[in-house]
Design a protein around this motif. Structure first.
Motif, PDB file in Angstrom:
ATOM      1  N   VAL A 147       3.298  -4.195  -1.653  1.00 26.17           N
ATOM      2  CA  VAL A 147       3.031  -4.412  -0.587  1.00 26.17           C
ATOM      3  C   VAL A 147       3.532  -6.355  -0.208  1.00 26.17           C
ATOM      4  O   VAL A 147       4.355  -7.320   0.294  1.00 26.17           O
ATOM      5  N   SER A 195       6.891  -8.233   1.645  1.00 26.97           N
ATOM      6  CA  SER A 195       6.770  -9.045   2.656  1.00 26.97           C
ATOM      7  C   SER A 195       7.081  -9.842   2.364  1.00 26.97           C
ATOM      8  O   SER A 195       7.960 -10.940   3.047  1.00 26.97           O
ATOM      9  N   PHE A 249       6.106  -5.222   7.019  1.00 27.80           N
ATOM     10  CA  PHE A 249       4.537  -5.762   6.541  1.00 27.80           C
ATOM     11  C   PHE A 249       3.370  -4.798   7.411  1.00 27.80           C
ATOM     12  O   PHE A 249       3.036  -4.759   6.987  1.00 27.80           O
ATOM     13  N   ALA A 259       0.312  -2.690   5.923  1.00 27.43           N
ATOM     14  CA  ALA A 259      -0.672  -3.180   5.709  1.00 27.43           C
ATOM     15  C   ALA A 259      -1.443  -1.741   6.108  1.00 27.43           C
ATOM     16  O   ALA A 259      -2.873  -1.901   5.735  1.00 27.43           O
ATOM     17  N   THR A 278      -1.019 -10.330   3.217  1.00 26.17           N
ATOM     18  CA  THR A 278      -1.571  -8.804   2.566  1.00 26.17           C
ATOM     19  C   THR A 278      -3.022  -9.832   1.938  1.00 26.17           C
ATOM     20  O   THR A 278      -3.550  -8.568   1.456  1.00 26.17           O
TER      21      THR A 278
END
Length: 929
Positions: free
Chosen positions: A26, A30, A341, A345, A418
């Motif tokens: 992630v 991101s 994103f 998440a 994040t």
């Protein structure tokens, strides 16, 4: 050892690896996504800058100087001095190429009175005398020498006017056109009556270095002569230029006394500018062009006698098409970035939930020993920070290494977000899990037992749906070009997916219960157990399904945009040309009206690759050649006209997107000299005519016509509008209609070189050939689109990876309860086939929500966002770009997701079946106690 225990806890390394792996992915997606968008923006801007004409990729300062022997002289030193001052005063001087600016002066053009008899110029030459300070650095000497010394001024005596002699250099193209060599002399007419004649003596021939640079492109005549047309008959001429040396500047005041010199200072931009730098520079140049800075610099050098000083830059205008295109894709890029994103998440939260589930025995023991909720939060916060922060840092560093520059602000926000989610999700979920679990009325705590929907959860879901609907409606009403709706556009995929996912998650259970009721009467446990269990899955299990649905939606949306733009550009190429190639033939040869003959058409049909060819005459409804229809004594508004041969035109139309031309209905009747002529008209004209008998009016002549059908777009009139189609055989009855002047050709592999050679051989000069493949290439090679397509591919791959993780996490979260159920049923005598089939039903909630939700979300995004994205700029406005759901883009990802989910469940079922049933039951009983 204590650190290892503090980081991993009693659950071992597996939960930590899962959480760390998701955090790494992630963080990379991101931060890397933000930097990829900015990097693509910068790359596209630089490509657009390189495609600009050199004269538009810089700043031109120009001024006039009236030539007088005493005051109208600007020495070479003043050229250089003002150049240095202007360079220092430019806005953002770091954005310009250091050492690449140039200065010069250009005099008014004068006719050559002694053209060389052997010159290739069959028309009279006209020459401008120019000075360029950097001539030596921008050329390579071919022969002779560069001009040096001073101009020789011979005063007039005994009634003679004398003369001014310059030594000049010319380029190889100028020398070839005018048959010049070192020692050649050009006599120029006096600039003003009474001025001495000018003699230009050639001393050297030079070859341009970097002929595409601004040095040569601002005034192309100094590089190669060009053919110019005058205002009267037989007034065409060749226009070229010659260079003088710096010592001859003072001679200009004598030779051109009373005339204005055009003085220039050009400052080229760096081609490595970023998008942000270009935006700031455009604004700064607009302010600089209206400021007094150039005039102040002139005053500092005591040369304020320059007049009409102007600052111009074609940067903003040259990049206007690119800016419009990039604006069209910027919204979709931000939509993909925010969607990725959000999906990441959600995955972090799901991974954190799995980790908390693994830590549950340890946390329960800690609570039993008297630890407070604050201590539990501190323990899990420390653990999640130690697990995720190092890998998040590694992911960010990897993204920065992959894309070294750009996206710092957006990447910083997404990276910080994040970190917050990765570090904070575990302690928050741990605190929530410390509350007593809901139990069924009979005291059991089983995942197959559906908890009653809480009112506040229902209210929260309704609030999400309402907010999403309001945001998308506001975006649709106000458009995507306003700052207040940028956030809505970026978050639109997340908002739509969230609303649709919540609705589908609530709605799919009813139909599934119906199917379960129908299959309950059949043999086997699938209907009685599997489908009922899937239908009663917890509403809180929406997380993995929403993540998968969002990932599938992003993939489908990326494919939709690229497919729609590609289809729109193909349609635009047809709309611009009308066929695979079109040849516009001059209608006049001298004073004679001409058109395309059958012999010329036959020659084009013999060109390799040509399958169909037809000649037509067309006139626009907005031009002077428009026609009218007389309807019951009234005259219609101006109409366009297409005169075609029905047979060949119908055959050609069949090979274009506009098929079904009714050639037979327009065929020549037995008696073509009388009676109404059959015609086709556009629907608006047909509605206006009604049942009347119209008359075609053109040039004071009338022709009765009969409307036999309607037509919209057609090869001869691909842009549409209001027009009528008249058969060629009836044109003789209306002599005011000119002969055909357009040839349309079809064939996917036309030999363009042979085509152009044939046109040059059989047609008069001045024909214009347009090739559809070249028009399409110009549309598809725009920097904004090509870079955005690469972003879509990367975004689709990232979304696919997140979707794969969502499938794995969703099915892993139910693995324990699924294994317990299968073990119990196996003890009751369930066969292996039944067990595997029953296990596969665990994927139904996930796949039902993801598949239905992704299809609905993609359709809504297409319908709601398509009209506001502004993708029409990629077709030049010729045709609209319509977003439509492409079912392969939806079906294929959903099928892949279903195959992966079922494969995971099949493998898990086989593994579970191999366990010893008695031992498994004893472990379950021990766990319950």
């Amino acid at each position: 050892m204590r650190l290892r225990r503090r980081v991993l806890g009693e659950a071992g390394i597996i939960p930590a690896l899962v959480l760390a792996g998701v955090a790494l992915v992630v963080a990379f997606i991101s931060v890397g996504g933000a930097r990829a968008v900015v990097s693509a923006d910068n790359t596209a801007v630089r490509q657009a800058l390189r495609q600009l004409p050199a004269a538009d990729s810089g700043v031109l300062v120009s001024a006039d100087l009236e030539a007088w022997p005493q005051t109208g002289v600007l020495p070479a030193a003043d050229f250089t001095g003002l150049d240095n001052l202007l360079a220092k005063g430019l806005p953002r001087p770091q954005d310009f190429q250091e050492g690449q600016n140039w200065t010069g002066a250009t005099m008014p053009p004068l006719a050559v009175t002694n053209p060389a008899p052997s010159a290739k110029a069959d028309l009279p030459p006209v020459i401008e005398v120019s000075y360029r300070a950097a001539l030596r650095d921008r050329t390579a000497l071919v022969t002779g020498s560069l001009p040096s010394g001073q101009a020789r001024i011979t005063p007039g005596r005994h009634g003679h006017r004398g003369q001014v002699t310059f030594t000049v250099a010319v380029t190889t193209a100028t020398a070839a056109r005018f048959s010049l060599r070192p020692g050649s002399v050009l006599d120029l007419a006096p600039a003003v009556g009474g001025d001495p004649p000018i003699v230009a003596k050639v001393t050297g021939i030079v070859r341009p270095l970097a002929p595409q640079s601004s040095f040569w492109q601002v005034d192309p005549a100094i590089n190669a002569p060009s053919l110019q047309s005058g205002t009267g008959p037989n007034s065409a001429y060749w226009f070229g230029g010659v260079f003088i040396g710096p010592g001859e500047l003072r001679g200009l005041a004598t030779a051109y006394e009373g005339k204005s010199e055009q003085l220039s200072w050009f400052f080229p931009l760096r081609s490595s500018l970023t998008a942000a730098e270009v935006r700031r520079l455009e604004s700064a140049l607009a302010d600089f062009s209206t400021s007094a800075a150039p005039r102040n610099d002139e005053a500092e050098l005591n040369i304020s006698y320059l007049t009409s000083t102007t600052v111009s830059s074609g940067l903003a205008q040259g990049l206007s098409a690119f800016d419009a295109q990039w604006q069209g894709v910027a919204g979709t890029d931000s939509l993909l970035l925010v969607g990725l994103f959000a999906a990441g998440a959600l995955l972090l939260v799901i991974a954190s939930e799995l980790a908390v589930e693994a830590y549950r025995p340890e946390l329960t023991l800690v609570r039993v020993r008297g630890a407070s909720l604050r201590q539990v939060a501190a323990l899990t916060l420390t653990r999640s920070a130690l697990i995720t922060l190092p890998v998040i840092a590694a992911g960010i560093l990897a993204a920065v290494a992959w894309l070294p520059a750009g996206g710092d602000q957006v990447g910083l926000v997404l990276g910080a977000s994040t970190i917050v989610v990765a570090v904070g999700a575990v302690p928050v979920l741990a605190l929530l899990s410390a509350r007593p679990r809901r139990q069924a009325s009979d005291g059991r705590s089983d995942d197959a037992v559906a908890a009653r929907p809480r009112l506040r959860r229902l209210v929260g879901e309704l609030l999400v749906v309402v907010v999403a609907a309001a945001a998308v409606i506001d975006l649709r009403l106000r458009g995507a070009a306003t700052p207040s709706t940028d956030t809505y556009l970026s978050a639109s995929a997340v908002l739509v997916a969230a609303a649709v996912g919540l609705i589908v998650n609530r709605a799919y259970r009813g139909p599934l219960r119906g199917v379960a009721a129908i299959t309950a009467s059949t043999k086997g446990p699938v209907g009685a157990v599997g489908l009922n269990r899937a239908a009663r899955a917890r509403a809180g299990s929406i997380g993995p399904a929403l993540t998968l649905m969002l990932a599938l939606t992003l993939v489908a949306f990326a494919v939709m945009v690229t497919s729609a733009v590609s289809a729109g550009q193909v349609a635009a190429s047809w709309a611009n040309v009308g066929a695979d190639a079109a040849v516009a033939v001059p209608g006049l040869t001298g004073a004679r009206l001409t058109g395309v003959t059958q012999a010329q058409l036959a020659a084009l049909r013999r060109v390799s690759g040509v399958e169909q060819a037809t000649a037509a005459y067309t006139a626009s409804s907005t031009g002077t050649l428009a026609v009218n229809l007389g309807i019951k004594g009234k005259t219609s508004p101006p109409l366009g006209l297409a005169v075609v041969d029905p047979g060949s035109y119908g055959a050609l139309s069949a090979q274009t997107p506009w098929t079904g031309f009714p050639a037979a209905a327009l065929a020549r009747p037995r008696s073509a000299s009388r009676g109404p002529v059959p015609v086709l008209v556009t629907p608006d004209v047909r509605a206006e005519v009604g049942d009347a008998r119209p008359v075609l009016e053109d040039g004071g002549l009338n022709l009765p016509v009969k409307i036999i059908g309607t037509v919209t777009d057609t090869p001869a009139m691909p842009a549409g509008g209001s027009y009528l189609v008249l058969p060629q055989w009836a044109a003789s009855r209306l002599p005011s209609i000119p002969p055909p002047t357009t040839v349309l050709l079809t064939g996917p592999a036309i030999d363009l070189a042979q085509l152009r050679a044939t046109i040059a051989r059989v047609f008069p000069p001045g024909c214009v050939t347009t090739v559809r493949s070249q028009v399409l290439s110009q549309l598809t090679t725009s920097p904004a689109l090509r870079l955005s397509e690469s972003l879509y591919v990367r975004g689709a791959l990232a979304a696919a990876l997140l979707g794969l993780l969502a499938i794995a996490f969703a099915l892993a979260s139910s693995a324990r309860s699924r294994a317990a159920m299968l073990t119990r049923l196996a003890a009751l005598g369930m066969t292996r086939a039944q067990a595997l089939t029953l296990g596969l039903t665990d994927a139904l909630p996930l796949l039902a929500v993801a598949a239905i939700g992704a299809a609905a979300s993609a359709w809504l995004l297409a319908v709601l966002l398509g009209p506001v994205l502004g993708l029409d700029v990629f077709t030049g406005g010729a045709v609209p770009v319509t977003l439509e759901p492409t079912w392969p883009a939806l079906v294929i990802p959903i099928a892949v997701a279903a195959a992966l989910a079922l494969a995971f469940l099949a493998a898990d079922g086989l593994t579970s079946w191999q366990r010893e049933i008695g031992a498994a039951l004893r472990l379950q009983e021990a766990g319950q106690t």
